[in-house]
Design an enzyme around this catalytic site. Structure first.
Site, PDB file in Angstrom:
ATOM      1  N   HIS B 153       0.692  17.722  13.930  1.00  0.00           N
ATOM      2  CA  HIS B 153      -0.016  17.047  12.825  1.00  0.00           C
ATOM      3  C   HIS B 153      -1.336  17.741  12.558  1.00  0.00           C
ATOM      4  O   HIS B 153      -1.754  18.616  13.323  1.00  0.00           O
ATOM      5  CB  HIS B 153      -0.281  15.570  13.173  1.00  0.00           C
ATOM      6  CG  HIS B 153      -1.232  15.378  14.331  1.00  0.00           C
ATOM      7  ND1 HIS B 153      -0.799  15.234  15.631  1.00  0.00           N
ATOM      8  CD2 HIS B 153      -2.592  15.321  14.389  1.00  0.00           C
ATOM      9  CE1 HIS B 153      -1.849  15.087  16.426  1.00  0.00           C
ATOM     10  NE2 HIS B 153      -2.952  15.138  15.700  1.00  0.00           N
ATOM     11  N   HIS B 199       1.325   9.751  14.182  1.00  0.00           N
ATOM     12  CA  HIS B 199       0.755  10.354  12.978  1.00  0.00           C
ATOM     13  C   HIS B 199       1.442  11.682  12.673  1.00  0.00           C
ATOM     14  O   HIS B 199       1.750  12.458  13.567  1.00  0.00           O
ATOM     15  CB  HIS B 199      -0.764  10.525  13.041  1.00  0.00           C
ATOM     16  CG  HIS B 199      -1.319  11.110  14.309  1.00  0.00           C
ATOM     17  ND1 HIS B 199      -0.556  11.478  15.374  1.00  0.00           N
ATOM     18  CD2 HIS B 199      -2.601  11.393  14.658  1.00  0.00           C
ATOM     19  CE1 HIS B 199      -1.341  11.956  16.334  1.00  0.00           C
ATOM     20  NE2 HIS B 199      -2.575  11.911  15.919  1.00  0.00           N
ATOM     21  N   HIS B 214      -8.669  19.442  12.699  1.00  0.00           N
ATOM     22  CA  HIS B 214      -7.852  20.169  13.677  1.00  0.00           C
ATOM     23  C   HIS B 214      -6.388  20.212  13.306  1.00  0.00           C
ATOM     24  O   HIS B 214      -5.897  19.386  12.544  1.00  0.00           O
ATOM     25  CB  HIS B 214      -8.016  19.581  15.087  1.00  0.00           C
ATOM     26  CG  HIS B 214      -7.379  18.226  15.301  1.00  0.00           C
ATOM     27  ND1 HIS B 214      -8.081  17.049  15.269  1.00  0.00           N
ATOM     28  CD2 HIS B 214      -6.099  17.876  15.592  1.00  0.00           C
ATOM     29  CE1 HIS B 214      -7.273  16.039  15.525  1.00  0.00           C
ATOM     30  NE2 HIS B 214      -6.062  16.505  15.710  1.00  0.00           N
ATOM     31  N   HIS B 246      -7.068   9.291  23.856  1.00  0.00           N
ATOM     32  CA  HIS B 246      -7.518   8.632  22.635  1.00  0.00           C
ATOM     33  C   HIS B 246      -7.235   7.134  22.716  1.00  0.00           C
ATOM     34  O   HIS B 246      -6.244   6.726  23.329  1.00  0.00           O
ATOM     35  CB  HIS B 246      -6.730   9.149  21.424  1.00  0.00           C
ATOM     36  CG  HIS B 246      -7.097  10.511  20.978  1.00  0.00           C
ATOM     37  ND1 HIS B 246      -8.378  10.880  20.678  1.00  0.00           N
ATOM     38  CD2 HIS B 246      -6.333  11.603  20.752  1.00  0.00           C
ATOM     39  CE1 HIS B 246      -8.393  12.138  20.282  1.00  0.00           C
ATOM     40  NE2 HIS B 246      -7.173  12.607  20.334  1.00  0.00           N
ATOM     41  N   TYR B 255      -9.319  19.067  23.285  1.00  0.00           N
ATOM     42  CA  TYR B 255      -9.709  19.759  22.056  1.00  0.00           C
ATOM     43  C   TYR B 255     -10.458  21.041  22.380  1.00  0.00           C
ATOM     44  O   TYR B 255     -11.293  21.062  23.293  1.00  0.00           O
ATOM     45  CB  TYR B 255     -10.650  18.884  21.222  1.00  0.00           C
ATOM     46  CG  TYR B 255      -9.969  17.768  20.482  1.00  0.00           C
ATOM     47  CD1 TYR B 255      -9.334  18.016  19.279  1.00  0.00           C
ATOM     48  CD2 TYR B 255      -9.979  16.485  20.982  1.00  0.00           C
ATOM     49  CE1 TYR B 255      -8.716  16.985  18.595  1.00  0.00           C
ATOM     50  CE2 TYR B 255      -9.358  15.451  20.300  1.00  0.00           C
ATOM     51  CZ  TYR B 255      -8.727  15.704  19.104  1.00  0.00           C
ATOM     52  OH  TYR B 255      -8.120  14.694  18.426  1.00  0.00           O
ATOM     53  N   GLU B 265      -5.930  20.977  18.880  1.00  0.00           N
ATOM     54  CA  GLU B 265      -5.673  19.972  19.911  1.00  0.00           C
ATOM     55  C   GLU B 265      -4.324  20.288  20.534  1.00  0.00           C
ATOM     56  O   GLU B 265      -3.403  20.702  19.828  1.00  0.00           O
ATOM     57  CB  GLU B 265      -5.606  18.560  19.288  1.00  0.00           C
ATOM     58  CG  GLU B 265      -5.234  17.461  20.287  1.00  0.00           C
ATOM     59  CD  GLU B 265      -4.956  16.097  19.642  1.00  0.00           C
ATOM     60  OE1 GLU B 265      -4.360  16.045  18.540  1.00  0.00           O
ATOM     61  OE2 GLU B 265      -5.323  15.075  20.245  1.00  0.00           O
TER      62      GLU B 265
END
Lengths: 94, 307
Positions: B153, B199, B214, B246, B255, B265
């Site tokens: 993503h 996501h 990112h 997260h 990251y 990431e």
């Protein structure tokens, strides 16, 4: 080993930097926190400074942050600048 | 409601130095170099990806993201979405088959956040790298670095997150999996999915349009994320933050930056989303915990360092 002097009124501070380190990484290693740290790759523009005095080599940096006119005025991204002598730089307000 | 968008298919990333970028994406992340074209662009992919490429590197004066592309089910869907986007008021640009080597016809539009997105239906399928499609082994030998399995993503920063969310929901059929809402009720972040993943693309509100936060790549385990952290130190690669977890999506993450300052990431885990699930909400006043679940404090860099 070179000395980097950072002019940011009213104070004037300096740190030592090993050969081969960029001005930004040298600042980080001395825990000086003088120069803001971003991507360290010439991309984000956070560590923009102006070189007042001193010789250096540099790697390419984003033209979104250092256009040709700014480069001519001595503006650089500290993460892409490698000292070849003692240097004097001034911080740039974001 | 699903509209036939399947998955993130590719991202084209601008880099200042192509060879430095290749050392990073190929040798450190472990993406497979698949091809190059007459424009000098380099095509790569994660080893589990069936299509020919998912990451395109282009040398430029400014780093950042040129565009992100989504693959749709077939050409009928592509034509339907093309007319739907036009009817919605988007300017749709045509990009002919072969402009990216091995990719079919693409259509491109600019979202209200200022980012360019593409849709396409066809891309050459070279299969998973190093494995047969019949009686496949568990994994191929000879992978490098972090052994990233796939492009997963992008997180993008820009204005008009709400209008972009509505476009992705109403025209492209994405669901809102997670959101960040401020005390006045404004949605300042939208995590959108076209699949079961937490996501496929995410947006965070920022005044400057078209900013790249990112590109993310999937790893199999927390051990692999820690190993990625080791490799980041071994190679003196610029680190941002992590390994950590997260709050948003609950993925386990690290990251870091490519040599041109684009953030990457690698992560594992993360929640899943079905179309009937209501969105998960994080309060903006608890954004620290939402982004970095362990520290519970947001670092300024995560919000302001962009390409």
């Amino acid at each position: 080993m070179f000395t980097i002097t950072v002019e940011s009124s009213p104070t004037r501070q300096s740190f030592q930097i090993s050969t081969g380190d960029s001005v930004l990484v040298g600042s980080e290693k001395c825990l000086s926190n003088l120069i803001p740290v971003g991507c360290r790759g010439g991309g984000c523009g956070v560590c923009k400074v102006r070189v007042v005095e001193g010789d250096y080599s540099s790697k390419c940096m984003s033209k979104a942050h250092i256009c040709d006119a700014q480069a001519a005025d001595g503006y650089v991204l500290a993460c892409r600048v490698y000292p070849l002598s003692d240097m004097c730089i001034e911080l740039v307000k974001r | 409601m699903k509209k036939g968008v399947m998955r993130p298919g590719h991202v084209q990333i601008r880099v200042l130095d192509l060879e430095e970028a290749l050392e990073h994406y190929r040798d450190l992340l472990g993406l497979i170099e698949m091809d190059r074209d007459t424009q000098g662009r380099v095509y790569l992919k994660g080893w589990t990806e069936v299509d020919k490429f998912s990451v395109v590197l282009r040398k430029a004066d400014e780093p950042g993201m040129d565009f992100m592309g989504f693959k749709v089910l077939n050409n009928e869907v592509l034509s339907q979405l093309e007319s739907d986007l036009t009817a919605y008021g988007c300017d749709v640009e045509q990009i002919s088959s072969g402009e990216l080597k091995g990719c079919g016809r693409r259509i491109r539009f600019v979202a209200p956040t200022g980012h360019s997105f593409e849709l396409y239906a066809e891309k050459e399928q070279t299969g998973k790298w190093g494995l047969s499609n019949v009686n496949p082994e568990a994994w191929p030998r000879g992978l490098k670095g972090m052994k990233a399995t796939r492009f997963d993503h992008c997180l993008l920063y820009g204005p008009n997150v709400e209008a972009t969310y509505q476009l992705f929901r109403d025209v492209l059929g994405f669901d809102l999996a997670e959101q960040v809402v401020d005390p006045e009720g404004n949605r300042i972040a939208a995590f959108l999915t076209a699949s079961m993943k937490a996501h496929d693309v995410a947006f965070i509100d920022c005044p400057e349009p078209g900013k790249f936060h990112h590109a993310s790549f999937f790893l199999d385990s927390w051990e692999q994320v820690l190993r990625a952290g080791d490799l980041i130190s071994m190679t003196d690669t610029s680190i941002d933050i992590g390994p950590t977890r997260h709050g948003l999506t609950h993925g386990q993450t690290i990251y870091f930056f490519d040599p041109s300052g684009n953030r990457n990431e690698v992560f594992c885990g993360g929640d899943y989303h079905y179309p009937d699930h209501p969105p998960v909400t994080w309060k903006a006043e608890d954004l620290g915990k939402a982004i970095f679940y362990h520290d519970r404090v947001l670092n300024e860099r995560f919000l302001s360092v962009l390409t």
